[in-house]
Motif scaffolding. Structure first.
Motif, PDB file in Angstrom:
ATOM      1  N   TYR A   1       3.115   1.691  -3.567  1.00 56.03           N
ATOM      2  CA  TYR A   1       2.030   2.622  -3.884  1.00 56.03           C
ATOM      3  C   TYR A   1       0.741   2.091  -3.274  1.00 56.03           C
ATOM      4  O   TYR A   1       0.337   0.943  -3.513  1.00 56.03           O
ATOM      5  CB  TYR A   1       1.875   2.763  -5.404  1.00 56.03           C
ATOM      6  CG  TYR A   1       0.720   3.649  -5.816  1.00 56.03           C
ATOM      7  CD1 TYR A   1       0.863   5.031  -5.840  1.00 56.03           C
ATOM      8  CD2 TYR A   1      -0.520   3.089  -6.154  1.00 56.03           C
ATOM      9  CE1 TYR A   1      -0.198   5.850  -6.210  1.00 56.03           C
ATOM     10  CE2 TYR A   1      -1.584   3.894  -6.522  1.00 56.03           C
ATOM     11  CZ  TYR A   1      -1.417   5.279  -6.544  1.00 56.03           C
ATOM     12  OH  TYR A   1      -2.474   6.080  -6.902  1.00 56.03           O
ATOM     13  N   ASP A   2       0.078   2.916  -2.468  1.00 55.97           N
ATOM     14  CA  ASP A   2      -1.172   2.518  -1.821  1.00 55.97           C
ATOM     15  C   ASP A   2      -2.347   2.788  -2.745  1.00 55.97           C
ATOM     16  O   ASP A   2      -2.526   3.926  -3.224  1.00 55.97           O
ATOM     17  CB  ASP A   2      -1.364   3.283  -0.504  1.00 55.97           C
ATOM     18  CG  ASP A   2      -0.346   2.869   0.551  1.00 55.97           C
ATOM     19  OD1 ASP A   2       0.198   1.764   0.439  1.00 55.97           O
ATOM     20  OD2 ASP A   2      -0.106   3.666   1.489  1.00 55.97           O
ATOM     21  N   THR A   3      -3.164   1.790  -3.003  1.00 52.24           N
ATOM     22  CA  THR A   3      -4.340   1.945  -3.853  1.00 52.24           C
ATOM     23  C   THR A   3      -5.524   2.416  -3.011  1.00 52.24           C
ATOM     24  O   THR A   3      -5.489   2.402  -1.782  1.00 52.24           O
ATOM     25  CB  THR A   3      -4.704   0.611  -4.528  1.00 52.24           C
ATOM     26  OG1 THR A   3      -5.134  -0.321  -3.513  1.00 52.24           O
ATOM     27  CG2 THR A   3      -3.496   0.034  -5.254  1.00 52.24           C
ATOM     28  N   SER A   4      -6.581   2.854  -3.707  1.00 48.21           N
ATOM     29  CA  SER A   4      -7.778   3.317  -3.004  1.00 48.21           C
ATOM     30  C   SER A   4      -8.476   2.179  -2.268  1.00 48.21           C
ATOM     31  O   SER A   4      -9.275   2.416  -1.361  1.00 48.21           O
ATOM     32  CB  SER A   4      -8.742   3.963  -4.001  1.00 48.21           C
ATOM     33  OG  SER A   4      -9.079   3.053  -5.042  1.00 48.21           O
ATOM     34  N   GLU A   5      -8.188   0.920  -2.648  1.00 51.16           N
ATOM     35  CA  GLU A   5      -8.798  -0.232  -1.984  1.00 51.16           C
ATOM     36  C   GLU A   5      -8.014  -0.669  -0.751  1.00 51.16           C
ATOM     37  O   GLU A   5      -8.345  -1.661  -0.100  1.00 51.16           O
ATOM     38  CB  GLU A   5      -8.892  -1.426  -2.949  1.00 51.16           C
ATOM     39  CG  GLU A   5      -9.898  -1.244  -4.083  1.00 51.16           C
ATOM     40  CD  GLU A   5      -9.336  -0.397  -5.206  1.00 51.16           C
ATOM     41  OE1 GLU A   5      -8.088  -0.229  -5.265  1.00 51.16           O
ATOM     42  OE2 GLU A   5     -10.124   0.117  -6.015  1.00 51.16           O
ATOM     43  N   GLY A   6      -6.930   0.084  -0.446  1.00 54.09           N
ATOM     44  CA  GLY A   6      -6.160  -0.251   0.748  1.00 54.09           C
ATOM     45  C   GLY A   6      -5.036  -1.246   0.507  1.00 54.09           C
ATOM     46  O   GLY A   6      -4.402  -1.707   1.460  1.00 54.09           O
ATOM     47  N   GLN A   7      -4.777  -1.581  -0.738  1.00 48.37           N
ATOM     48  CA  GLN A   7      -3.689  -2.494  -1.053  1.00 48.37           C
ATOM     49  C   GLN A   7      -2.407  -1.701  -1.350  1.00 48.37           C
ATOM     50  O   GLN A   7      -2.457  -0.531  -1.703  1.00 48.37           O
ATOM     51  CB  GLN A   7      -4.047  -3.367  -2.268  1.00 48.37           C
ATOM     52  CG  GLN A   7      -5.241  -4.285  -2.035  1.00 48.37           C
ATOM     53  CD  GLN A   7      -5.559  -5.106  -3.265  1.00 48.37           C
ATOM     54  OE1 GLN A   7      -5.295  -4.688  -4.392  1.00 48.37           O
ATOM     55  NE2 GLN A   7      -6.129  -6.295  -3.067  1.00 48.37           N
ATOM     56  N   THR A   8      -1.264  -2.367  -1.205  1.00 45.60           N
ATOM     57  CA  THR A   8       0.024  -1.745  -1.503  1.00 45.60           C
ATOM     58  C   THR A   8       0.680  -2.478  -2.658  1.00 45.60           C
ATOM     59  O   THR A   8       0.906  -3.687  -2.587  1.00 45.60           O
ATOM     60  CB  THR A   8       0.959  -1.785  -0.278  1.00 45.60           C
ATOM     61  OG1 THR A   8       0.340  -1.079   0.809  1.00 45.60           O
ATOM     62  CG2 THR A   8       2.292  -1.127  -0.600  1.00 45.60           C
ATOM     63  N   VAL A   9       0.963  -1.723  -3.736  1.00 45.57           N
ATOM     64  CA  VAL A   9       1.629  -2.294  -4.901  1.00 45.57           C
ATOM     65  C   VAL A   9       3.129  -2.081  -4.737  1.00 45.57           C
ATOM     66  O   VAL A   9       3.589  -0.953  -4.552  1.00 45.57           O
ATOM     67  CB  VAL A   9       1.139  -1.621  -6.199  1.00 45.57           C
ATOM     68  CG1 VAL A   9       1.879  -2.183  -7.408  1.00 45.57           C
ATOM     69  CG2 VAL A   9      -0.368  -1.797  -6.354  1.00 45.57           C
ATOM     70  N   ILE A  10       3.900  -3.170  -4.763  1.00 38.94           N
ATOM     71  CA  ILE A  10       5.347  -3.095  -4.594  1.00 38.94           C
ATOM     72  C   ILE A  10       6.022  -2.882  -5.949  1.00 38.94           C
ATOM     73  O   ILE A  10       5.722  -3.568  -6.930  1.00 38.94           O
ATOM     74  CB  ILE A  10       5.900  -4.394  -3.959  1.00 38.94           C
ATOM     75  CG1 ILE A  10       5.238  -4.637  -2.599  1.00 38.94           C
ATOM     76  CG2 ILE A  10       7.422  -4.307  -3.804  1.00 38.94           C
ATOM     77  CD1 ILE A  10       5.498  -3.539  -1.588  1.00 38.94           C
TER      78      ILE A  10
END
Length: 280
Positions: A67-76
């Protein structure tokens, strides 16, 4: 071949209940299906996942959801974590809320299913529930886990059975104002309104799904048959463009065409000619 149940559970109103089975009401398998073919070899091709940066193939065991967050990170999210987060199904359809059938907003209807008794012992209670709902002209809203997701289901009587339709959630249905906000209010002339109402009146009928043809599916079927037979496919007739100078002219022309179609041809003249012949 008898229908195959895709879900089985328990339908209930308070202490009254019965075992039920859910069947798909829509059969998409009847549509023309194609395979993806390698034009050079004539062989089927298969899809493979590849790393977007390295281009290397990724095995099935290495695939996880992200899942891509608004801060540009990806949560696995690992498969086990997703399974634990999904609510367990208790296989129950509890009819807790009833609504008048004419109050149902069709925007929220998603996919229909047939809901039938799962065994002979459940028929009596099933019929009691169905007939009571039919007599009061109401539908019921229930919640249950279907296909690994908590869903709201609208249950309504139809014929000798019940139809269960999954519902879209409120957040899934877009606000109509987003699409209709550009429509400005205009004053419609009385003649135009009368002509439009006349045209609609001449085309009134009953809903019969059998009279509507899937022209896309028919065209694909004809194309496949033509290729097999080594001939050119039959072309569907194209509608001719009509030059209309104004909306009022279009209404007048359409109303005139409808009147011409409905007018009996030759009956008045032939009856008059017969009377003259007898008089002579």
């Amino acid at each position: 071949m008898s229908a195959r149940a895709i879900w089985k559970g328990h339908l209930s109103i308070g202490d009254l209940g019965c075992a039920v089975a859910l069947y798909s009401a829509v059969n998409a398998s009847e549509r023309t299906a194609f395979h993806i073919i390698n034009r050079d070899t004539g062989n089927r091709v298969r899809r493979e996942y590849a790393d977007a940066d390295t281009g290397r193939p990724v095995g099935k065991d290495d695939l996880v959801k992200g899942y891509d967050t608004s801060e540009g990170q990806t949560v696995i999210l690992e498969p086990d974590e997703i399974r634990e987060a999904v609510p367990e199904s208790d296989k129950r359809l509890e009819l807790a809320t009833f609504v008048a059938c004419d109050e149902i907003d069709t925007l929220y209807l998603e996919r229909p299913y047939f809901l039938a008794p799962a065994d002979r012992q459940s028929v009596e209670a099933y019929d009691l529930i169905r007939e009571t709902m039919e007599a009061q002209n109401v539908a019921a809203i229930a919640r249950t886990v279907l296909f690994r997701r908590v869903r709201s289901v609208l249950i309504r009587p139809q014929g000798e059975g019940l139809i269960a339709t999954t519902l879209n959630y409120d957040y899934e249905v877009r606000d109509p104002a987003e699409s209709f906000e550009g429509i400005s209010k205009v004053k419609i002339e009385t003649e135009m309104l009368d002509l439009a109402q006349h045209i609609i009146g001449t085309k009134m009928g009953e809903f019969d799904p059998g009279q509507y043809e899937d022209r896309y599916e028919s065209a694909l079927t004809e194309l496949v048959k033509a290729k097999i037979a080594g001939r050119k496919p039959k072309k569907l007739p194209k509608r001719k463009a009509e030059n209309v100078t104004s909306l009022l002219d279009a209404l007048r022309k359409s109303a005139g065409n409808d009147a011409a179609k409905q007018k009996p041809k030759g009956k008045t003249q032939s009856s008059g000619a017969t009377r003259q012949k007898k008089a002579g």
